[in-house]
Design a protein around this motif. Structure first.
Motif, PDB file in Angstrom:
ATOM      1  N   LEU A   1       0.949  -1.261  -0.119  1.00 16.44           N
ATOM      2  CA  LEU A   1      -0.025   0.036   0.240  1.00 16.44           C
ATOM      3  C   LEU A   1       0.926   1.139  -0.160  1.00 16.44           C
TER       4      LEU A   1
ATOM      5  N   LEU B   1      -3.440   4.675   2.237  1.00 12.72           N
ATOM      6  CA  LEU B   1      -3.564   4.485   3.650  1.00 12.72           C
ATOM      7  C   LEU B   1      -4.519   5.473   4.235  1.00 12.72           C
ATOM      8  N   HIS B   2      -4.368   6.599   3.844  1.00  7.43           N
ATOM      9  CA  HIS B   2      -4.910   7.621   4.528  1.00  7.43           C
ATOM     10  C   HIS B   2      -6.399   8.281   3.541  1.00  7.43           C
TER      11      HIS B   2
ATOM     12  N   ARG C   1       1.329   5.252   0.659  1.00  8.81           N
ATOM     13  CA  ARG C   1       0.852   6.251   1.860  1.00  8.81           C
ATOM     14  C   ARG C   1      -0.500   6.625   1.670  1.00  8.81           C
TER      15      ARG C   1
END
Length: 84
Positions: free
Chosen positions: A74, A79-80, A76
């Motif tokens: 994944l 992920l957010h 970054r």
């Protein structure tokens, strides 16, 4: 040159032994006759041996590539992300 001292003696006269280490003497500290520590002079030119530098570079390279754990990689941003 190496000196062997007890932990009690090293504790009571640490400054004296550090002066000796600074002059190049290696101090081996023992507890009940068994060696537990060694005082050595630090190399002022960096402190790392060639083998240590090579190991550090291998570790750095490995950390950059990462380990394959069989999962999905994944990023970054993924992920957010928030579901809207």
């Amino acid at each position: 040159m190496q000196e062997i001292v007890s932990i009690r003696d090293a504790n009571q006269h640490l400054s004296r032994y550090l002066d000796r280490v600074e002059q190049g003497t290696e101090i081996l500290i023992t507890r009940r006759g068994q060696p537990i520590a060694r005082l050595l002079r630090v190399d002022p030119q960096g402190g790392l041996s060639d083998a240590q530098r090579a190991a550090r570079e291998r570790l750095r390279a490995r950390m950059e590539t990462g380990y394959a754990l069989g999962g999905v990689r994944l990023e970054r941003e993924a992920l957010h992300e928030r579901g809207e």
